[in-house]
Write a protein that holds these residues in place. Sequence first.
Motif, PDB file in Angstrom:
ATOM      1  N   VAL A  79      29.658  -2.438  10.218  1.00 34.16           N
ATOM      2  CA  VAL A  79      29.376  -3.222  11.178  1.00 34.16           C
ATOM      3  C   VAL A  79      28.327  -4.055  10.615  1.00 34.16           C
ATOM      4  O   VAL A  79      27.661  -4.781  11.347  1.00 34.16           O
ATOM      5  CB  VAL A  79      28.911  -2.179  12.401  1.00 34.16           C
ATOM      6  N   ILE A  80      27.469  -3.389   9.882  1.00 34.15           N
ATOM      7  CA  ILE A  80      26.459  -4.466   9.027  1.00 34.15           C
ATOM      8  C   ILE A  80      26.983  -5.611   8.882  1.00 34.15           C
ATOM      9  O   ILE A  80      26.697  -6.919   8.654  1.00 34.15           O
ATOM     10  CB  ILE A  80      26.048  -3.537   8.347  1.00 34.15           C
ATOM     11  N   VAL A  81      27.967  -5.706   7.973  1.00 34.67           N
ATOM     12  CA  VAL A  81      28.643  -7.144   7.071  1.00 34.67           C
ATOM     13  C   VAL A  81      29.052  -7.599   8.430  1.00 34.67           C
ATOM     14  O   VAL A  81      29.064  -8.593   7.874  1.00 34.67           O
ATOM     15  CB  VAL A  81      29.907  -6.298   6.109  1.00 34.67           C
ATOM     16  N   VAL A  82      29.884  -7.217   9.516  1.00 37.07           N
ATOM     17  CA  VAL A  82      30.036  -8.007  10.122  1.00 37.07           C
ATOM     18  C   VAL A  82      29.137  -9.128  11.065  1.00 37.07           C
ATOM     19  O   VAL A  82      29.164  -9.917  11.795  1.00 37.07           O
ATOM     20  CB  VAL A  82      31.256  -7.851  11.223  1.00 37.07           C
ATOM     21  N   THR A  83      28.033  -8.159  11.242  1.00 38.43           N
ATOM     22  CA  THR A  83      27.024  -8.494  12.284  1.00 38.43           C
ATOM     23  C   THR A  83      26.579  -9.895  11.246  1.00 38.43           C
ATOM     24  O   THR A  83      25.873 -11.291  11.875  1.00 38.43           O
ATOM     25  CB  THR A  83      26.345  -7.749  12.379  1.00 38.43           C
ATOM     26  N   GLN A  84      26.323  -9.508  10.102  1.00 40.13           N
ATOM     27  CA  GLN A  84      25.719 -10.976   9.133  1.00 40.13           C
ATOM     28  C   GLN A  84      26.561 -12.144   8.718  1.00 40.13           C
ATOM     29  O   GLN A  84      26.477 -12.910   8.296  1.00 40.13           O
ATOM     30  CB  GLN A  84      25.860 -10.112   7.959  1.00 40.13           C
ATOM     31  N   CYS A  85      27.264 -11.819   9.387  1.00 35.46           N
ATOM     32  CA  CYS A  85      28.721 -12.706   9.007  1.00 35.46           C
ATOM     33  C   CYS A  85      28.399 -13.248  10.267  1.00 35.46           C
ATOM     34  O   CYS A  85      29.870 -14.560  10.093  1.00 35.46           O
ATOM     35  CB  CYS A  85      29.780 -12.319   8.507  1.00 35.46           C
ATOM     36  N   GLY A  86      28.270 -13.588  11.190  1.00 37.05           N
ATOM     37  CA  GLY A  86      27.949 -14.427  12.091  1.00 37.05           C
ATOM     38  C   GLY A  86      29.268 -13.458  13.520  1.00 37.05           C
ATOM     39  O   GLY A  86      29.492 -14.944  14.145  1.00 37.05           O
ATOM     40  N   TYR A  87      29.488 -12.640  13.475  1.00 35.05           N
ATOM     41  CA  TYR A  87      29.784 -12.303  14.884  1.00 35.05           C
ATOM     42  C   TYR A  87      29.267 -11.315  15.802  1.00 35.05           C
ATOM     43  O   TYR A  87      28.152 -10.868  15.142  1.00 35.05           O
ATOM     44  CB  TYR A  87      30.797 -11.403  14.448  1.00 35.05           C
ATOM     45  N   THR A  88      29.629 -10.977  16.685  1.00 34.63           N
ATOM     46  CA  THR A  88      27.710 -10.333  17.740  1.00 34.63           C
ATOM     47  C   THR A  88      28.975  -8.918  18.404  1.00 34.63           C
ATOM     48  O   THR A  88      30.187  -9.264  18.813  1.00 34.63           O
ATOM     49  CB  THR A  88      27.443 -11.093  18.617  1.00 34.63           C
ATOM     50  N   TYR A  89      28.835  -8.020  18.015  1.00 33.14           N
ATOM     51  CA  TYR A  89      29.571  -6.585  19.329  1.00 33.14           C
ATOM     52  C   TYR A  89      29.094  -6.669  20.418  1.00 33.14           C
ATOM     53  O   TYR A  89      27.811  -6.394  21.271  1.00 33.14           O
ATOM     54  CB  TYR A  89      29.268  -5.513  17.859  1.00 33.14           C
ATOM     55  N   VAL A  90      30.812  -6.971  21.268  1.00 31.98           N
ATOM     56  CA  VAL A  90      30.624  -7.035  22.617  1.00 31.98           C
ATOM     57  C   VAL A  90      30.620  -5.406  23.381  1.00 31.98           C
ATOM     58  O   VAL A  90      31.845  -5.051  23.387  1.00 31.98           O
ATOM     59  CB  VAL A  90      30.805  -7.688  23.275  1.00 31.98           C
ATOM     60  N   THR A  91      29.920  -4.966  24.081  1.00 28.31           N
ATOM     61  CA  THR A  91      29.954  -4.375  24.732  1.00 28.31           C
ATOM     62  C   THR A  91      30.794  -4.794  26.551  1.00 28.31           C
ATOM     63  O   THR A  91      29.138  -5.400  27.337  1.00 28.31           O
ATOM     64  CB  THR A  91      29.238  -2.684  24.748  1.00 28.31           C
ATOM     65  N   GLU A  92      31.423  -4.664  27.505  1.00 28.37           N
ATOM     66  CA  GLU A  92      30.913  -4.978  29.106  1.00 28.37           C
ATOM     67  C   GLU A  92      31.834  -4.151  29.593  1.00 28.37           C
ATOM     68  O   GLU A  92      32.459  -2.681  28.907  1.00 28.37           O
ATOM     69  CB  GLU A  92      32.258  -5.941  28.754  1.00 28.37           C
ATOM     70  N   THR A  93      31.519  -4.120  30.597  1.00 37.17           N
ATOM     71  CA  THR A  93      32.378  -2.319  31.829  1.00 37.17           C
ATOM     72  C   THR A  93      33.204  -4.168  32.749  1.00 37.17           C
ATOM     73  O   THR A  93      32.474  -4.708  32.771  1.00 37.17           O
ATOM     74  CB  THR A  93      31.498  -2.166  33.318  1.00 37.17           C
ATOM     75  N   TYR A  94      34.473  -2.974  33.315  1.00 41.98           N
ATOM     76  CA  TYR A  94      35.357  -3.227  33.446  1.00 41.98           C
ATOM     77  C   TYR A  94      35.528  -2.749  35.428  1.00 41.98           C
ATOM     78  O   TYR A  94      35.743  -1.397  34.519  1.00 41.98           O
ATOM     79  CB  TYR A  94      36.104  -3.835  33.131  1.00 41.98           C
ATOM     80  N   THR A  95      35.450  -2.930  36.468  1.00 38.10           N
ATOM     81  CA  THR A  95      36.395  -2.083  37.170  1.00 38.10           C
ATOM     82  C   THR A  95      37.600  -2.241  37.863  1.00 38.10           C
ATOM     83  O   THR A  95      38.021  -4.079  38.191  1.00 38.10           O
ATOM     84  CB  THR A  95      35.669  -1.962  38.534  1.00 38.10           C
ATOM     85  N   VAL A  96      38.617  -1.661  37.697  1.00 37.20           N
ATOM     86  CA  VAL A  96      39.760  -1.514  37.808  1.00 37.20           C
ATOM     87  C   VAL A  96      40.034  -1.750  39.323  1.00 37.20           C
ATOM     88  O   VAL A  96      39.459  -1.633  40.327  1.00 37.20           O
ATOM     89  CB  VAL A  96      40.642  -0.408  37.310  1.00 37.20           C
ATOM     90  N   THR A  97      41.394  -2.743  39.608  1.00 34.95           N
ATOM     91  CA  THR A  97      41.743  -2.957  40.732  1.00 34.95           C
ATOM     92  C   THR A  97      43.025  -2.408  41.197  1.00 34.95           C
ATOM     93  O   THR A  97      43.603  -1.802  39.842  1.00 34.95           O
ATOM     94  CB  THR A  97      41.583  -5.293  40.899  1.00 34.95           C
ATOM     95  N   GLY A  98      43.496  -2.742  42.182  1.00 31.66           N
ATOM     96  CA  GLY A  98      45.124  -2.225  42.398  1.00 31.66           C
ATOM     97  C   GLY A  98      46.088  -2.486  41.812  1.00 31.66           C
ATOM     98  O   GLY A  98      46.691  -1.418  41.349  1.00 31.66           O
ATOM     99  N   SER A  99      45.895  -4.149  41.342  1.00 27.35           N
ATOM    100  CA  SER A  99      46.508  -4.327  39.803  1.00 27.35           C
ATOM    101  C   SER A  99      46.765  -4.456  38.863  1.00 27.35           C
ATOM    102  O   SER A  99      47.818  -4.726  38.346  1.00 27.35           O
ATOM    103  CB  SER A  99      47.421  -5.447  40.877  1.00 27.35           C
ATOM    104  N   ASP A 100      46.003  -3.163  38.302  1.00 28.15           N
ATOM    105  CA  ASP A 100      45.460  -3.492  37.249  1.00 28.15           C
ATOM    106  C   ASP A 100      46.593  -2.484  35.977  1.00 28.15           C
ATOM    107  O   ASP A 100      46.372  -1.056  37.287  1.00 28.15           O
ATOM    108  CB  ASP A 100      44.123  -3.056  36.619  1.00 28.15           C
TER     109      ASP A 100
END
Length: 94
Positions: A19-40
């Motif tokens: 994680v430290i190496v990747v974040t130092q190499c120009g990457y961002t760890y993203v966390t999103e929330t998603y609400t499931v719909t009926g067709s998912d």
Amino acid sequence: MKIVKHTITVIMKIAVLLVIVVTQCGYTYVTETYTVTGSDTLQSIAERFITKNTGTVREIREFKEGIRELNFDVIGNGDVRAGETLKITYWEAD
């Protein structure tokens, strides 16, 4: 039992270093929330979000199982149901 604990500790240390190496190499760890719909389905959600994963190369099967593991308390071994809120993580190139 000692070997198992030691192995887990080593794996966790390696994960932190990655994680430290990747974040130092120009990457961002993203966390999103998603609400499931009926067709998912878990597969369709993974297909939608893997396109946002621009920081690393991941297979769809592995990405889908990552979503399941992160949300096991919500979906367990089954599929998703409408109204459930999922956490989804991925690496994004800066």
